[in-house]
Write an enzyme that holds these catalytic residues in place. Structure first.
Site, PDB file in Angstrom:
ATOM      1  N   HIS A 197       2.362  -2.083  10.723  1.00 42.27           N
ATOM      2  CA  HIS A 197       2.013  -0.926   9.896  1.00 42.27           C
ATOM      3  C   HIS A 197       1.925  -1.334   8.438  1.00 42.27           C
ATOM      4  O   HIS A 197       2.353  -2.420   8.033  1.00 42.27           O
ATOM      5  CB  HIS A 197       2.962   0.251  10.140  1.00 42.27           C
ATOM      6  CG  HIS A 197       4.311   0.184   9.494  1.00 42.27           C
ATOM      7  ND1 HIS A 197       4.576   0.740   8.281  1.00 42.27           N
ATOM      8  CD2 HIS A 197       5.481  -0.340   9.925  1.00 42.27           C
ATOM      9  CE1 HIS A 197       5.866   0.574   7.992  1.00 42.27           C
ATOM     10  NE2 HIS A 197       6.441  -0.086   8.970  1.00 42.27           N
TER      11      HIS A 197
ATOM     12  N   ASP B 286       9.717  -3.736   4.416  1.00 42.53           N
ATOM     13  CA  ASP B 286       9.261  -2.774   5.429  1.00 42.53           C
ATOM     14  C   ASP B 286       8.108  -1.960   4.888  1.00 42.53           C
ATOM     15  O   ASP B 286       8.356  -0.974   4.171  1.00 42.53           O
ATOM     16  CB  ASP B 286      10.446  -1.886   5.821  1.00 42.53           C
ATOM     17  CG  ASP B 286      10.090  -0.849   6.875  1.00 42.53           C
ATOM     18  OD1 ASP B 286       8.990  -0.918   7.443  1.00 42.53           O
ATOM     19  OD2 ASP B 286      10.932   0.027   7.118  1.00 42.53           O
TER      20      ASP B 286
ATOM     21  N   GLU C  41       3.257   4.910  10.073  1.00 41.23           N
ATOM     22  CA  GLU C  41       4.335   4.534  10.994  1.00 41.23           C
ATOM     23  C   GLU C  41       5.631   5.212  10.593  1.00 41.23           C
ATOM     24  O   GLU C  41       6.418   5.635  11.433  1.00 41.23           O
ATOM     25  CB  GLU C  41       4.490   3.006  11.003  1.00 41.23           C
ATOM     26  CG  GLU C  41       5.452   2.483  12.073  1.00 41.23           C
ATOM     27  CD  GLU C  41       6.893   2.291  11.578  1.00 41.23           C
ATOM     28  OE1 GLU C  41       7.729   1.853  12.369  1.00 41.23           O
ATOM     29  OE2 GLU C  41       7.183   2.601  10.397  1.00 41.23           O
ATOM     30  N   GLU C  42       5.870   5.282   9.290  1.00 38.62           N
ATOM     31  CA  GLU C  42       7.169   5.773   8.813  1.00 38.62           C
ATOM     32  C   GLU C  42       7.435   7.223   9.212  1.00 38.62           C
ATOM     33  O   GLU C  42       8.585   7.624   9.372  1.00 38.62           O
ATOM     34  CB  GLU C  42       7.273   5.603   7.294  1.00 38.62           C
ATOM     35  CG  GLU C  42       7.306   4.146   6.824  1.00 38.62           C
ATOM     36  CD  GLU C  42       8.563   3.402   7.268  1.00 38.62           C
ATOM     37  OE1 GLU C  42       9.368   3.969   8.016  1.00 38.62           O
ATOM     38  OE2 GLU C  42       8.720   2.227   6.874  1.00 38.62           O
TER      39      GLU C  42
ATOM     40  N   ASP D  86       6.763  -5.733  12.161  1.00 43.73           N
ATOM     41  CA  ASP D  86       7.051  -4.605  11.270  1.00 43.73           C
ATOM     42  C   ASP D  86       7.636  -5.235  10.019  1.00 43.73           C
ATOM     43  O   ASP D  86       6.905  -5.754   9.182  1.00 43.73           O
ATOM     44  CB  ASP D  86       7.993  -3.624  11.992  1.00 43.73           C
ATOM     45  CG  ASP D  86       8.222  -2.343  11.224  1.00 43.73           C
ATOM     46  OD1 ASP D  86       8.214  -2.380   9.987  1.00 43.73           O
ATOM     47  OD2 ASP D  86       8.435  -1.297  11.855  1.00 43.73           O
TER      48      ASP D  86
ATOM     49  N   HIS E 270      14.380   1.374   3.065  1.00 47.54           N
ATOM     50  CA  HIS E 270      13.848   2.713   2.742  1.00 47.54           C
ATOM     51  C   HIS E 270      14.288   3.236   1.370  1.00 47.54           C
ATOM     52  O   HIS E 270      14.262   4.444   1.142  1.00 47.54           O
ATOM     53  CB  HIS E 270      14.189   3.718   3.846  1.00 47.54           C
ATOM     54  CG  HIS E 270      13.359   3.529   5.077  1.00 47.54           C
ATOM     55  ND1 HIS E 270      13.332   4.442   6.116  1.00 47.54           N
ATOM     56  CD2 HIS E 270      12.501   2.541   5.453  1.00 47.54           C
ATOM     57  CE1 HIS E 270      12.514   4.006   7.066  1.00 47.54           C
ATOM     58  NE2 HIS E 270      12.002   2.851   6.698  1.00 47.54           N
TER      59      HIS E 270
END
Lengths: 755, 755
Positions: free
Chosen positions: B381, B391, B428-429, B457, B567
């Site tokens: 992604h 990420d 994706e998230e 990923d 995140h």
């Protein structure tokens, strides 16, 4: 008549064997080992005795026993000895005070008798005095005493040291190995370690072996502080200034007075010359090492050490740099832990004086009617680091209530078959000194007469019953626990304990799957059925000399809980009233349980030792070693072979021996008491364990590297852990030989009964 | 000619079967599935391709990809799509942008485009505003961006709530059960839970199911902060103000656009009407529930939730009273944790807007020469919560380097046998949205053509290779890892990975002892030999639709490490340069590994799926269930029966089926590619799993209650966990049926090859 007795005994033993397989069933009406007629005579005496201990009376004993700090050998300690002696006399026991002269260190005192506190300073990266005194707490007047020992280690070393700090987690060998892998040198450093996992003396030993020049041992809040719950005085757990005092004797090498390692510390005993300021031999060391076969530096602490609280540890940890700690080393302080070395540097000074001082065991007896030369021992220490409300006051309070009940039962006409011996030990905190010296002095008599020992120490630290013991006593203690009610649930203590164990078993025990389902032949899964067993005995309390040195079956029984004031000034009557046992109901339950164990052991027609559980435990211990061997092999080999490694194969004679033991236990249907008593003795190794001949038991010993925790099958375990095939070659046959001997003892018991 | 080819294929398969049993041996010179002649033609192409990815180039891609925050559907996200498309075109790939229109929520914006931050206040026992913004950090200019989403949950609910707080540990069902046992009510309370153990959406689900009116999810320093090591910017771990954004979709119920649960979100698709302000259907709910067979409140978050840092959580936890937490619930803040309820009260408000927005998958192909209708998929992604350096930027950077190398190989004359498909997924998230919608749209074509998928990923969060995957791909990925060097040790990635797994196995795996030593007949110990296996696939990344919904074998491969900025705004280029991969050597190694997997999978004469590891894994999974059954039985029964419980017996047909599977795998010596490919498909359940028909794979699914973590044999597992014999009765035969079908597929493959 002998013939008839044998048949009666056969029935009793069969009943016992049956109950061995169903320990979580409701207790039988007939206590273990009693003939039916004897049981009905016994029942009313027991019922009256179990009704006797009261919460209020236990509370009163505890209040008196915790009036003042009473470390071993002090005048206050002497006053508690006289108090206990006088009570026992009132209750009809025959009592004497057994005085020993033992080497103890005390913190240095001023002219006015007050103790000199140690000093501790952070010197780099900034200067700061760190707290070493336990602050007084509102609502707890005892917490302000000037008579308490300050921060201090029993059998510790005096001195002033300064230098860079290295954090070494719990101070285990694997922790130091991890430091080595990180390239962190501990030589000439001050090692900061946290309490937990292993006996504190061994932390010092591990540090000094690697060249450290001092050791600070602190209580981390994750293990022993706010990480467990609310802290004192708001809750039961350790506050930031609270200290864990304690002995830094190398407990797993041998307990007792270090100046008389192989004999009793009676008046005029020959002593090893120990430097009065420093605490270890400094002259004639070689001669001593030759004579004892020990190495001085392996046996004595030789570097200064100090217990500190987390208030003092935090600034040090905060100032440490170097690599981050491995994940498991992180504690509960709100900062990322680092191993150092430095830039944090500290300086600390601690001074104590070694002197030979008197200590006082109180020994009391109620003589047996039929077998006066068979002893049932109950022991509890009396000395405390400060007030010791839990440790050991709760034990003394509860066992005094037991003694009162037993005395009253005899006055009311009960005739114990065997002699009851109650011991109030002194100087346990320094290293099991009082009990060890007494056992040394009476070794032959004990070997001859002792049937079993019930050890008590901290009887009440909370509400949860906890039992350690040799497997042959499982049936006795569970049988007795079935006769006493749990204060909170109303169920029997046995039911509550069994439910706990069952839940733990369901959660944690290994799950061996049966292979038949995959087309293999085999038996049902080993772990599919719950079989309650006692915790393995380790060390750290007064049963040690009896089990590990003399081969006397022992139990260690107390109630555990949220105990966060261990060895601090706050282990006092106020803590007990607020948190430990506010209504003293658990004290009363403990007293009743001890009463039931003592009366049943002293009253049973057949001594209540049962060996089926021992067979099962042996198998478990062997399996445990097999797992260890497989694990070791996994670490070493490329796993290229489907067969287990050779050491594993070498266990076959041991397995066969255990099998024979189990068969003998299962078919054991005739016996006499004298022979039964020899089974545990047969497990003693004539020359003791490798490197520590004082420890003779082939099945149980405290771990050489853990101190407190148990190491079943210690010789073979050590060989496997050290990866020492030569040691294995001697230890394995020695163990096999001892298991055969124990088996033979059972067979002989059966033979004699059949005669 | 067909005959001759079959013999060749037989040889190849036999070689593959051999290597299946020796995965930790040095890699074979011939890659898996290549005929000897083909292998020597392939070797120079591969060698050149593996030399192509460079640290500097990966660094440059990452710098560009992390220039600005680029959440799904934003203009910045669109710019990254065009960037990726243009690079792939330059390298010779055929590229298109596949746009979907999907429902996404964004934080509410001001007129000037800036985002409105949520509010959080402690209102009792004292008023205090708590921090919700991530502070800018010196030396990291990106940390000050005004374009970043503030504290926010994707697919979360807007609202303002106020009330008493209850602390519920990780928010697992067992945590709420523990609260119930403590008598603590969560109804109408605001639940405070820590991140970890299960997917965050399921924490919200567990809380709302029990009547909570809001959920605060915080990062505890023990799990994700100073308890792990130094914190950002001094170290790689999470600082006190750092937030874990993320989706609160109920991932284990079904991923993808929640407004189109059973079809692709193409332009004009029929949509479920979802309340634009709140985020879940509020009209025609019954009709929707009838049509989908789902329950709205089981499928959508319906209470507001907010991610917070430990700086904000600390004052709340400090103000909580009520019972002390169970020991395992204590986190890393320096205070005793309490469960509440109250007296702490908080008020928080969060506002987001739901809107159908465009998202952009980039889909690129290099066409196969011999089998163009057989696809080897590689996906990653591209959307990020903020900058997403790890990420997913590291994954995009590494796979772009792979794409560059593959394009160059084709330009240099390499002809991939099968078609290579590269996908750069969007959204994706929010819940694997881009990949799921694409898989939905192309379901039939994928069923027909897809051989396997390599999912990437977070390619680089540290230096340690980690591989999840179906067992049939184990040989392929290890074979490829044998061809790539580890940047630090100089050994192959395979050797390093295998050494890690071996050490873990030695430390942790169950140890089944052989029974023969005790006189039972049987086979050698199951655990005595190291057999490397891949981690089980769970969910949480874009392989989910492919494995769990379509039955396409998949791998998920990346490098893990000290990743403490997940995140947060700090997952940026500066963090990667300082801590994650300062020299970008791991990025280059990752790109090489992906290149080797892709080239070998696309180039092999026989598709590199091997089912012996699958048979072994099935047996392990069944054993795992047997252990679970035994454990359950232990908890329930009195253990009075030596036999395992009945459910256990009911597993016999499954065991027989797995045995047949293993036999078929072991004798599998003839096959053709088309039939081999059907084996995994045969494991799909036509009606899907109980309560979540979208999940069809009979062997692998994310845990219903864990979200991320894998649940092998999910139907039967669920029946056992729920203690539901009726469900077991349907799930067991369904599973057996699927295993038989997979076995038949293998037999058919063998038959066809022998024709």
């Amino acid at each position: 008549m002998l013939r008839r007795l044998s048949v009666g005994v056969l029935g009793l033993l069969l009943a016992g064997l049956g109950s061995a397989a169903s320990s979580d069933e409701p207790p039988a009406a007939t206590p273990l080992g009693f003939a039916p007629g004897a049981a009905s005579a016994f029942a009313p005496f027991e019922a009256r005795a179990l009704a006797m201990p009261t919460p209020d009376q236990a509370r009163a004993w505890l209040r008196t026993l915790t009036e003042e700090p009473h470390a071993a050998g002090t005048p206050a300690d002497s006053r508690t000895a006289l108090f206990v002696r006088d009570r026992l006399r009132e209750w009809g026991w025959k009592v004497e005070i057994a005085e020993y002269e033992v080497l103890l260190n005390y913190p240095v005192q001023e002219r006015d008798g007050s103790f000199v506190a140690p000093t501790l300073r952070l010197t780099r990266p900034h200067a700061r005095v760190l707290p070493v005194a336990e602050p007084a707490v509102a609502g707890d007047k005892d917490s302000a005493s000037r008579d308490a020992f300050p921060a201090f280690h029993g059998y510790g070393v005096s001195g002033q040291v300064a230098g860079q700090v290295v954090y070494a987690n719990y101070g285990r060998p694997e922790d130091f190995a991890a430091l080595e892998r990180l390239g962190v040198e501990v030589r000439d450093k001050i090692v900061l370690v946290r309490y937990g996992e292993l006996f504190r003396g061994l932390k010092v030993r591990n540090a000094q072996k690697r060249g450290a020049k001092g050791a600070l041992i602190y209580s981390d809040p994750a293990d022993d502080g706010y990480g467990r719950g609310d802290i004192y005085p708001h809750g039961p757990y350790r506050s930031s200034g609270s200290l864990q005092r304690g002995s830094v004797q190398f407990l797993s090498l041998g307990p007792g007075d270090p100046s008389t390692p192989f004999g009793p510390s009676v008046k005029g005993a020959k002593r090893l010359p120990i430097d009065g300021a420093r605490g270890f031999p400094t002259v004639n060391v070689e001669a001593w090492e030759r004579e004892t076969g020990l190495k001085r530096d392996d046996y004595f602490a030789t570097i200064p050490s100090l217990p500190i609280g987390y208030a003092a540890a935090r600034p040090i940890l905060d100032a440490l740099a170097g690599p981050n700690v491995p994940a498991a080393w992180q504690g509960g302080l709100p900062l990322p832990y680092h191993v150092g070395p430095g830039p944090a540097e500290v300086e600390f000074a601690t001074r104590s004086e070694y002197q030979v001082r008197p200590v006082w065991n109180v020994i009391a007896t109620l003589e047996g009617s039929a077998e006066p030369d068979r002893w049932i021992l109950v022991g509890n220490h009396r000395d405390a680091w400060v007030y010791g409300a839990v440790d050991p006051g709760s034990g003394t309070a509860a066992t005094l209530e037991m003694c009162r009940a037993l005395g009253a039962a005899v006055k009311a006409g009960w005739k114990p078959r065997r002699t009851l011996v109650y011991a109030s030990w002194d100087a346990e905190e320094y290293g099991l000194v009082g009990s060890t010296e007494w056992a040394d002095e009476h070794a032959r008599e004990l070997d001859d007469k002792a049937v079993l020992m019930l050890n008590v120490d901290s009887a009440v630290a909370g509400p949860d019953l906890d039992i350690d013991g040799v497997p042959s006593l499982r049936e006795l203690v569970l049988d007795a626990a079935g006769a006493v009610r749990d204060a909170r649930s109303g169920n029997s203590l046995r039911a509550v304990w069994t439910a706990h164990r069952r839940a733990e078993w369901a959660r944690r025990d290994a799950l061996d799957l049966p292979d038949p389902l995959w087309g293999d032949a085999g038996s049902p899964p080993v772990g599919a059925r719950f079989r309650p067993h006692l915790n393995w005995l380790g060390s750290g309390s007064d049963y040690t000399a009896f089990v590990d040195h003399l081969g006397i079956p022992a139990l260690d029984v107390g109630f555990r809980g949220k105990y966060g004031v261990y060895h601090s000034i706050y282990d006092d009557f106020t803590w007990m009233e607020k948190f430990g046992d506010p209504e003293f109901l658990t004290h009363a339950a403990a007293a009743r349980l001890y009463t039931a164990v003592a009366m049943r052991a002293a009253g049973a027609d057949v001594v209540p030792l049962r060996f089926l559980p021992y067979g099962a435990a042996l198998r478990e211990h062997v399996d445990d070693l097999r797992r260890l061997a497989v694990r070791r092999a996994r670490e070493k080999t490329r796993g290229a072979d489907d067969r287990p490694p050779d050491e594993f194969e070498g266990l076959r004679p041991l397995v066969a021996a255990v099998r024979a033991f189990q068969t003998a236990a299962a078919t054991l249907a005739q016996a006499v008491n004298d022979a039964l008593m020899r089974v545990e003795r047969a497990l003693l190794l004539p020359n003791g364990l490798p490197g520590r001949p004082w420890f003779k038991h082939a099945v149980y010993a405290p771990g050489l590297t853990t101190g407190y925790a148990s190491w079943p099958l210690p010789g073979v375990r050590q060989a496997l852990l050290d990866d020492d095939p030569a040691l294995l070659k001697t230890q394995l046959p020695a163990l096999v030989d001892r298991v055969h001997a124990a088996t033979a003892a059972m067979q002989q018991a059966a033979d004699e009964a059949a005669r």
